[in-house]
Design an enzyme around this catalytic site. Structure first.
Site, PDB file in Angstrom:
ATOM      1  N   GLU A 139     -17.564 -29.881  10.202  1.00  0.00           N
ATOM      2  CA  GLU A 139     -16.551 -30.701   9.586  1.00  0.00           C
ATOM      3  C   GLU A 139     -15.501 -31.386   9.727  1.00  0.00           C
ATOM      4  O   GLU A 139     -14.714 -32.314   9.020  1.00  0.00           O
ATOM      5  CB  GLU A 139     -16.276 -29.377   8.279  1.00  0.00           C
ATOM      6  CG  GLU A 139     -17.260 -28.640   7.128  1.00  0.00           C
ATOM      7  CD  GLU A 139     -18.704 -28.052   7.985  1.00  0.00           C
ATOM      8  OE1 GLU A 139     -18.090 -27.430   9.064  1.00  0.00           O
ATOM      9  OE2 GLU A 139     -19.502 -29.248   7.391  1.00  0.00           O
ATOM     10  N   THR A 176     -30.151 -22.287  20.169  1.00  0.00           N
ATOM     11  CA  THR A 176     -31.738 -23.720  19.604  1.00  0.00           C
ATOM     12  C   THR A 176     -30.261 -25.114  20.566  1.00  0.00           C
ATOM     13  O   THR A 176     -29.048 -24.373  20.720  1.00  0.00           O
ATOM     14  CB  THR A 176     -31.177 -23.767  17.891  1.00  0.00           C
ATOM     15  OG1 THR A 176     -29.741 -23.789  18.048  1.00  0.00           O
ATOM     16  CG2 THR A 176     -31.849 -22.374  17.456  1.00  0.00           C
ATOM     17  N   HIS A 235     -28.649 -25.957  18.648  1.00  0.00           N
ATOM     18  CA  HIS A 235     -28.026 -26.400  17.148  1.00  0.00           C
ATOM     19  C   HIS A 235     -25.764 -27.220  18.354  1.00  0.00           C
ATOM     20  O   HIS A 235     -25.874 -28.146  17.361  1.00  0.00           O
ATOM     21  CB  HIS A 235     -27.696 -25.104  16.608  1.00  0.00           C
ATOM     22  CG  HIS A 235     -26.447 -25.331  15.717  1.00  0.00           C
ATOM     23  ND1 HIS A 235     -26.905 -25.821  13.891  1.00  0.00           N
ATOM     24  CD2 HIS A 235     -25.420 -25.077  15.119  1.00  0.00           C
ATOM     25  CE1 HIS A 235     -26.215 -26.286  13.141  1.00  0.00           C
ATOM     26  NE2 HIS A 235     -25.212 -25.303  14.025  1.00  0.00           N
ATOM     27  N   PHE A 279      -8.538 -33.456  20.596  1.00  0.00           N
ATOM     28  CA  PHE A 279      -9.649 -33.330  20.911  1.00  0.00           C
ATOM     29  C   PHE A 279      -9.621 -32.042  21.487  1.00  0.00           C
ATOM     30  O   PHE A 279      -9.626 -31.889  22.541  1.00  0.00           O
ATOM     31  CB  PHE A 279     -10.229 -34.180  21.816  1.00  0.00           C
ATOM     32  CG  PHE A 279     -12.210 -33.008  21.719  1.00  0.00           C
ATOM     33  CD1 PHE A 279     -13.633 -33.296  20.655  1.00  0.00           C
ATOM     34  CD2 PHE A 279     -12.923 -32.907  23.135  1.00  0.00           C
ATOM     35  CE1 PHE A 279     -14.274 -32.831  20.958  1.00  0.00           C
ATOM     36  CE2 PHE A 279     -14.407 -32.752  22.955  1.00  0.00           C
ATOM     37  CZ  PHE A 279     -14.883 -32.441  21.565  1.00  0.00           C
TER      38      PHE A 279
HETATM   39  N1  LIG Z   1     -22.157 -22.924  15.310  1.00  0.00           N
HETATM   40  C1  LIG Z   1     -21.276 -23.425  15.221  1.00  0.00           C
HETATM   41  C2  LIG Z   1     -20.543 -23.845  14.165  1.00  0.00           C
HETATM   42  N2  LIG Z   1     -21.219 -23.998  13.300  1.00  0.00           N
HETATM   43  C3  LIG Z   1     -21.497 -24.702  11.977  1.00  0.00           C
HETATM   44  C4  LIG Z   1     -21.093 -26.106  11.783  1.00  0.00           C
HETATM   45  O1  LIG Z   1     -19.938 -26.420  12.362  1.00  0.00           O
HETATM   46  C5  LIG Z   1     -21.024 -26.368  10.426  1.00  0.00           C
HETATM   47  O2  LIG Z   1     -19.982 -26.072   9.571  1.00  0.00           O
HETATM   48  C6  LIG Z   1     -22.475 -25.821   9.389  1.00  0.00           C
HETATM   49  O3  LIG Z   1     -23.252 -26.453   9.794  1.00  0.00           O
HETATM   50  C7  LIG Z   1     -22.733 -26.624   7.712  1.00  0.00           C
HETATM   51  O4  LIG Z   1     -22.317 -28.550   7.933  1.00  0.00           O
HETATM   52  N3  LIG Z   1     -19.353 -24.562  14.275  1.00  0.00           N
HETATM   53  C8  LIG Z   1     -18.388 -23.680  14.935  1.00  0.00           C
HETATM   54  O5  LIG Z   1     -17.081 -24.580  14.747  1.00  0.00           O
HETATM   55  N4  LIG Z   1     -18.486 -23.665  16.066  1.00  0.00           N
HETATM   56  C9  LIG Z   1     -19.611 -23.135  16.757  1.00  0.00           C
HETATM   57  O6  LIG Z   1     -19.684 -22.661  17.487  1.00  0.00           O
HETATM   58  C1  LIG Z   2     -28.306 -23.284  12.152  1.00  0.00           C
HETATM   59  C2  LIG Z   2     -27.204 -22.635  13.074  1.00  0.00           C
HETATM   60  O1  LIG Z   2     -25.574 -22.077  12.920  1.00  0.00           O
HETATM   61  C3  LIG Z   2     -27.481 -21.391  13.561  1.00  0.00           C
HETATM   62  O2  LIG Z   2     -29.005 -20.949  13.420  1.00  0.00           O
HETATM   63  C4  LIG Z   2     -28.115 -22.254  15.102  1.00  0.00           C
HETATM   64  O3  LIG Z   2     -28.778 -20.848  16.137  1.00  0.00           O
HETATM   65  P1  LIG Z   2     -28.067 -20.960  17.360  1.00  0.00           P
HETATM   66  O4  LIG Z   2     -26.103 -20.628  17.425  1.00  0.00           O
HETATM   67  O5  LIG Z   2     -28.189 -19.192  17.895  1.00  0.00           O
HETATM   68  O6  LIG Z   2     -28.132 -22.333  18.381  1.00  0.00           O
END
Ligand SMILES: Nc1c(NC[C@H](O)[C@H](O)[C@H](O)CO)[nH]c(=O)[nH]c1=O
Ligand SMILES: CC(=O)[C@@H](O)COP(=O)(O)O
Length: 245
Positions: free
Chosen positions: A113, A141, A143, A168
């Protein structure tokens, strides 16, 4: 001393130790004992080595942030670590002269975000710099890769397009240990990020014009003002429509 990446204390590694040992020996005019560096440069010839210019450090001149308004965008993902960095950023901004009321803080859910939030708050041209804070930790994953790469790219695009410096402050870590070391204490760069914001705001102000009482930036022949159509700018002597805070 063995050359491996085993931790020794406080999160530092033997690599850190080796570099520090080498720097010390070379400043004393001795030879490097680091197996990776043997046979290279001054250490081999016996000449005195120049001061070591490598390392994870940056220096800053003294700056005055009194006239700047700085945004701090922080995620609720990995809240504890992000809040530690946020505290260091805010404390350092204040220590650099930025007034409490001029530190505008926003929370967003996750790192993904951050770019849109940075766009929202940069488009108004009411901030002199923005610090974006998040902690990404690799999961099972890919992700993490999608988020890290796209967020880095987007934040760069937004700062270049908007001319509002965006720092950053997103950690992209492979393990939770890495994240903890880099968010808290010795491994944190949060104070540097705050100083980077003030330095870039200073550079921007000196090159782009100073804010006046209307909030518009004086550049060239007139004032740049936001208009109602999503931040496109026009040159006018009239105050612009108020957008944002
Ligand atoms: N896995 C992490 C996330 N994941 C969430 C995303 O950033 C986002 O809020 C979601 O996909 C909804 O759009 N965020 C982090 O800040 N750190 C992580 O490790
Ligand atoms: C969508 C997610 O946040 C999640 O499924 C990602 O999995 P991971 O953090 O184990 O790669």
């Amino acid at each position: 001393m063995a050359v491996d990446k085993e931790k020794v204390s406080g999160g530092e590694t033997r690599w850190t130790r080796l570099w520090e040992d080498r720097a010390l020996r070379e400043r004393r005019g001795g030879q490097s004992a680091c197996p990776l560096l043997c046979g290279r440069g001054p250490a081999r010839s016996g000449a005195r080595a120049p001061p070591l210019r490598m390392g994870k450090e940056v220096t800053f001149a003294e700056m005055d942030g009194k006239k700047f308004r700085i945004g701090v965008l922080a995620t609720r993902w990995n809240a504890e670590l992000v809040e530690a960095m946020q505290k260091d950023v805010v404390d350092t901004l204040k220590a650099s002269g930025v007034e409490n009321d001029n530190i505008i803080q926003f929370k967003v859910p996750g790192t993904w975000e951050l770019p849109l939030a940075a766009r929202f708050v940069s488009i108004t041209q009411k901030l002199d710099a923005i610090v974006c804070l998040g902690v990404l930790v690799k999961g099972e994953t890919n992700h993490y890769e999608y988020i890290a790469e796209n967020v880095a790219k987007s934040l760069m695009e937004i700062q270049v397009q908007s001319t509002v410096p965006i720092v950053f402050g997103v950690l992209t870590c492979l393990t939770e240990e890495q994240a903890e070391f880099r968010a808290t204490g010795k491994g944190s760069h949060a104070k540097d990020w705050a100083l980077t914001a003030v330095e870039m705001a200073t550079l921007r102000s000196s090159q782009m014009g100073k804010p006046d009482q209307t909030g518009a930036k004086k550049i060239g022949f007139g004032n740049l003002l936001e208009n109602a159509e999503g931040g496109a700018k026009k040159v006018s002597s009239e105050p612009g429509k108020k957008i944002g805070f």
